[in-house]
Design an enzyme around this catalytic site. Structure first.
Site, mmCIF file in Angstrom:
data_model
loop_
_atom_site.group_PDB
_atom_site.id
_atom_site.type_symbol
_atom_site.label_atom_id
_atom_site.label_comp_id
_atom_site.label_asym_id
_atom_site.label_seq_id
_atom_site.Cartn_x
_atom_site.Cartn_y
_atom_site.Cartn_z
ATOM 1 N N GLU A 199 -4.664 -6.975 9.607
ATOM 2 C CA GLU A 199 -5.181 -5.969 10.542
ATOM 3 C C GLU A 199 -6.491 -6.411 11.193
ATOM 4 O O GLU A 199 -6.796 -6.042 12.319
ATOM 5 C CB GLU A 199 -5.377 -4.628 9.832
ATOM 6 C CG GLU A 199 -4.095 -3.927 9.421
ATOM 7 C CD GLU A 199 -3.302 -3.363 10.600
ATOM 8 O OE1 GLU A 199 -3.795 -3.419 11.742
ATOM 9 O OE2 GLU A 199 -2.174 -2.882 10.362
ATOM 10 N N LYS A 248 -14.208 -2.888 8.398
ATOM 11 C CA LYS A 248 -14.382 -3.655 7.153
ATOM 12 C C LYS A 248 -13.404 -4.821 7.075
ATOM 13 O O LYS A 248 -13.675 -5.830 6.432
ATOM 14 C CB LYS A 248 -14.283 -2.737 5.941
ATOM 15 C CG LYS A 248 -12.961 -2.003 5.761
ATOM 16 C CD LYS A 248 -12.019 -2.690 4.833
ATOM 17 C CE LYS A 248 -10.613 -2.145 5.008
ATOM 18 N NZ LYS A 248 -9.617 -2.746 4.176
ATOM 19 N N GLY A 256 -10.557 3.988 1.688
ATOM 20 C CA GLY A 256 -11.467 3.806 0.564
ATOM 21 C C GLY A 256 -11.208 2.469 -0.096
ATOM 22 O O GLY A 256 -10.344 1.702 0.350
ATOM 23 N N LYS A 312 -5.266 1.073 7.987
ATOM 24 C CA LYS A 312 -6.651 0.809 8.405
ATOM 25 C C LYS A 312 -6.638 -0.165 9.573
ATOM 26 O O LYS A 312 -6.721 -1.370 9.393
ATOM 27 C CB LYS A 312 -7.436 0.236 7.237
ATOM 28 C CG LYS A 312 -7.585 1.218 6.084
ATOM 29 C CD LYS A 312 -8.119 0.544 4.845
ATOM 30 C CE LYS A 312 -8.172 1.521 3.681
ATOM 31 N NZ LYS A 312 -8.557 0.877 2.423
ATOM 32 N N TRP A 356 0.832 -1.199 0.000
ATOM 33 C CA TRP A 356 0.000 0.000 0.000
ATOM 34 C C TRP A 356 0.870 1.253 0.000
ATOM 35 O O TRP A 356 0.589 2.214 -0.713
ATOM 36 C CB TRP A 356 -0.965 -0.069 1.178
ATOM 37 C CG TRP A 356 -2.004 1.014 1.341
ATOM 38 C CD1 TRP A 356 -2.480 1.455 2.541
ATOM 39 C CD2 TRP A 356 -2.712 1.765 0.349
ATOM 40 N NE1 TRP A 356 -3.433 2.436 2.340
ATOM 41 C CE2 TRP A 356 -3.596 2.649 0.995
ATOM 42 C CE3 TRP A 356 -2.668 1.800 -1.056
ATOM 43 C CZ2 TRP A 356 -4.420 3.547 0.327
ATOM 44 C CZ3 TRP A 356 -3.503 2.690 -1.730
ATOM 45 C CH2 TRP A 356 -4.367 3.545 -1.042
#
Lengths: 528, 327
Positions: free
Chosen positions: B282, B192, B137, B109, B15
């Site tokens: 995570e 999420k 996002g 995240k 990322w």
């Protein structure tokens, strides 16, 4: 404010407010008559609700004239109207500092206040004036006292106290005097100026007027600009960030950012103008009384149905002379101590500041404050950014209020009693609970003592970890003494005894008041 | 922004590399920090990060470094893209070189294990920086590297931060939306990952579309419930940072949380599933943290409890999902 600065303030503040309005017109693509009309609307609404007196009648006449001129005027006329409105507000707000009045007040007031707190006749007072003990003996100041004195010499201070009672401001005035400072500039509610004697002293000792009933944008902008100007001129200032007296008795946690935000504006202006004394530091101040003069009115207001509570109360115990006299004599006969605890200094961005006036981050690293408002070495003006910094400042003040919350014996016993009472009625919400009244059957002292023991253990740990403050006269007390002190204060001043003993149980005749004194300990995880 | 300055990216994982590539598309110089010398050399010498993206060329505007000081001194804006377990310690070290003019954006995240702190709180606690934001996002790094069109949300209390990040990242293939609900965006980003594990389990179990749809809908409801209890805005759940990210993570085999769940669903043990992914998952930490939040805010979240039972209490997957259906 000194006369020379007042003259300057009238010109400078008026010019700045008008400039700001013109700039906002450009940004919002609005027209001046719309802005004035909006302000007219709020002022007429306020005046409809006010009782007539000389000031209100003049206000009505002024705004009636504004209305008339708005309807027939042109752009030039609107500009005149705006200038008149701003000048009118500046004149109303501006305070004055008179050296002779100050000298007189500092000589007489501590002892005069002491007279109020002592059952002495006027004759005896005059005879014994030089020997009358000053009220100063009843006031305890702790916390960051030396840092406050030191930074007050080289920087401009904003003192932000918790607000409990209408007695707060004269007492804080006395504390400021005891610490060796001239009076701080203080925005006092316009209602306090109605009393001619009070008004005389307030006007001459630096207070400026704040009319919280005026909700219109031009008034608010003028008030803020006046405060910014005063801070730039290095006048130490005092704001009650809670806005009004805490209704519930709990330590404040929703602070108003209006006047608080003037600190960062003044700091930026100081940097731009390369002022010698650029820095502005905020010192939170916690107050604590064994008895709160207006406790009954405040908690009743808090417990009113949502939306019914009043932001401004002008008919409480502090407006009744006989109630004031009873209160003060009880305080002194009970040898009550009033505590003031000065918190750690904070910069306008919400960082703590050390005793040298250097901002530090959470890891103890030093911070260059101007970095927060500069980009590539240049100062950037940004109202939205500054509003967020002010929110961060408010968060740090709240943290300090919580950390320096001064806990007295009656808070501890009220908390324990109310919590045990709550457990007897687990299904009732707070509104129903405080209205149970006669059905309150009392809490056995033995059980209460056990609970207080456990609370005291936790409180002492919190005190040692600097997360709450137990004054020296409380920290080492045994549970029985704590209960006895609380009972002494619980049944001597208020209309109903909020704490009293019968046999081996503790009772309350006024559960709302019990709840009020209990609330000071909420938020520390002490509930059973 | 001063054109002589670079934009900093802390973290040279997949990322972090994708964010560096995104920034470089707008002709910004990027200073990419990493710990792994072989990755740093690979980027500087060959302009690739073959550990994560074999065969994809990186922009020559990206320079890799092992020096946090170099990043801080040469960048006004810094993106933090490191696993939540290392976030505090790296923030603390980086904090030694930062000042109040810096802008820090968390693109991680997750919620910190044990302290239950969102990443933005850690930045505030460990550095002198106040201009903080969070980026979240539907941004699967591989798709970004392949220049597929996408969008993201940057949340900050400061409008100036949002505007600056838009300037840096907005591109014809990448759109940036602003939000001032930083807690909502961070919470949705963490939640999420939990739902992604759940949907992975469902896929691994071959449960089919009905179960899958049920689980992600329940996940979205719980995300909203907890968000509201914690003071976030309702609209964040229905934004790119909420439902947008949820759909991407729960449906793509590129998501490591999804793949971890799938491995569990296929019957692998917790440890074997972790080994198979071999990257930070995570969602595992998020289950614990969100469970803590649910308790202190007194919110009932059955899907979360199910995942907590499976991951932290070793409960049977089939039995747990049956129980969930009965709630």
């Amino acid at each position: 404010m000194y006369d020379s600065d007042i003259r300057l303030a009238k010109i400078e503040v008026t010019a700045r407010v008008i400039d700001n309005i013109y700039n906002s017109l450009k940004e919002d693509k609005n027209s001046l008559d719309v802005i004035i009309n909006e302000n007219l609307f709020y002022e007429r609404k306020r005046l409809k609700e006010e009782r007539d007196n000389k000031r209100i009648i003049e206000d009505k006449k002024f705004w009636k004239d504004v209305n008339k001129r708005l309807n027939v005027g042109n752009e030039k006329e609107f500009e005149f109207i705006l200038e008149e409105i701003v000048k009118r507000y500046v004149s109303e707000i501006t305070g004055h500092f008179s050296v002779p009045v100050y000298k007189f007040a500092t000589m007489v007031l501590p002892r005069a206040l002491s007279l109020m707190l002592n059952p002495l006749s006027i004759k005896k007072f005059i005879e014994e004036f030089p020997n009358i003990p000053s009220l100063e003996n009843n006031l305890h100041i702790s916390g960051e006292v030396e840092t406050f004195k030191r930074l007050g010499e080289n920087a401009t201070i904003i003192l932000t106290p918790t607000h409990i009672s209408n007695l707060d401001s004269p007492l804080i005035g006395l504390v400021i005097y005891m610490l060796g400072f001239n009076p701080f500039l203080y925005g006092a509610g316009l209602n306090l100026f109605e009393n001619p004697v009070f008004s005389y002293f307030m006007h001459n000792l630096g207070a400026y007027t704040v009319d919280r009933k005026k909700k219109n944008s031009i008034y608010k902008a003028t008030l803020k600009e006046y405060s910014i100007f005063a801070l730039e001129r290095n006048y130490h200032s005092l704001f009650f960030p809670g806005g009004t007296r805490a209704r519930s008795g709990a330590v404040e946690n929703k602070l108003k950012k209006g006047l608080l935000g003037t600190g960062i504006k003044a700091y930026i202006n100081n940097l731009v103008n390369n002022k010698e004394k650029k820095d502005i530091f905020i010192f939170p101040l916690n107050l604590s009384y064994q008895l709160v003069l207006e406790a009954e009115t405040l908690i009743d207001d808090f417990l009113k149905e949502s939306g019914q509570s009043r932001y401004i109360i002008d008919d409480d115990e502090s407006s009744k002379l006989e109630k004031m006299a009873l209160f003060t004599s009880k305080l002194i006969s009970l040898d009550s101590q009033i505590h003031f605890r000065i918190g750690k200094p904070i910069d306008v961005f919400g960082n703590y500041v050390n005793e040298e006036g250097v901002s530090i981050d959470n890891r103890g690293r030093t911070i260059n404050r101007s970095d927060y408002i500069t980009e590539n070495g240049k100062i950037v003006f940004d109202d939205q950014r500054d509003a967020v910094y002010t929110q961060k400042l408010a968060n740090t003040i709240e943290k300090e209020f919580h950390r320096n919350n001064i806990i007295l014996a009656n808070n501890i016993v009220s908390f324990a009693t109310f919590e045990m009472f709550k457990m007897l009625h687990p299904t009732l919400d707070i509104y129903k609970l405080v209205r149970i009244g006669n059905t309150f059957r009392g809490i056995p002292i033995k059980k209460l003592s056990e609970f207080i023991d456990s609370i005291m253990t936790k409180l002492r740990n919190l005190h040692n970890d600097k997360k709450i403050y137990l004054p020296p006269e409380v920290i080492d007390l045994n549970t029985l003494d704590i209960i006895n002190i609380a009972l002494k204060f619980g049944s001597i001043y208020h209309k109903y005894d909020y704490l009293y003993r019968r046999g081996d149980k503790i009772y309350s005749e006024d559960l709302s008041l019990l709840f009020y004194y209990h609330n000071k300990l909420t938020g520390y995880g002490l509930e059973k | 922004m001063n054109n002589n300055k670079s934009v900093g990216v802390i973290g040279s994982g997949s990322w972090g590399t994708a964010i560096a590539q995104l920034i470089s598309r707008n002709n910004y110089k990027v200073l990419l920090w990493g710990r792994d010398n072989s990755v740093i050399d690979d980027i500087n010498k060959n302009h690739v990060n073959s550990k994560y993206f074999k065969g994809i060329k990186l922009s020559k505007n990206i320079k890799a470094t092992v020096s946090l000081k170099e990043v801080a001194e040469n960048s006004e804006v810094i993106f933090m893209v490191i696993p939540s377990v290392a976030f505090r310690i790296i923030s603390q070290k980086l904090g030694n070189y930062l000042n109040g003019s810096h802008i820090i954006i968390s693109a991680t995240k997750g919620i910190e294990d044990n302290s239950f702190s969102p990443m933005s709180n850690i930045i505030e606690e460990e550095t002198p920086v106040k201009k903080i934001g969070a980026l979240s996002g539907p941004n699967l790094s591989k798709e970004i590297m392949m220049k597929h069109p996408s969008a993201t949300v940057v949340a900050s209390d400061f409008e100036c931060v949002i505007n600056k990040i838009k300037t840096i990242l907005n591109h014809k293939l990448f759109n940036v939306y602003g939000s001032n609900d930083i807690i909502g965006v961070e919470l949705s980003g963490a939640y999420k990952n939990i739902v992604a594990i759940t949907s992975g389990i469902s896929t691994g179990k071959n449960y089919g579309v009905n179960t899958f749809s049920y689980l992600i809908t329940e996940g979205m409801i719980e995300m909203r419930k907890l968000g509201l209890a914690m003071g976030s805005k309702e609209e964040t759940v229905s934004s790119l940072a909420g439902i947008g990210d949820l759909i991407a993570t729960c449906t793509s085999p590129l998501s490591r949380n999804f793949r971890f769940g799938k491995a569990l669903g296929e019957g692998k043990s917790l440890e074997d599933a972790k080994k198979e992914i071999n990257q930070t998952i995570e969602g595992i930490f998020a289950v614990k943290s969100i469970n803590h939040f649910a308790k202190i805010h007194n919110v009932k979240l059955p899907l979360l409890s199910t995942m907590h039972n499976i991951i932290y209490k070793g409960k049977e997957i089939d039995e747990s999902i049956e129980k969930l259906l009965q709630v």
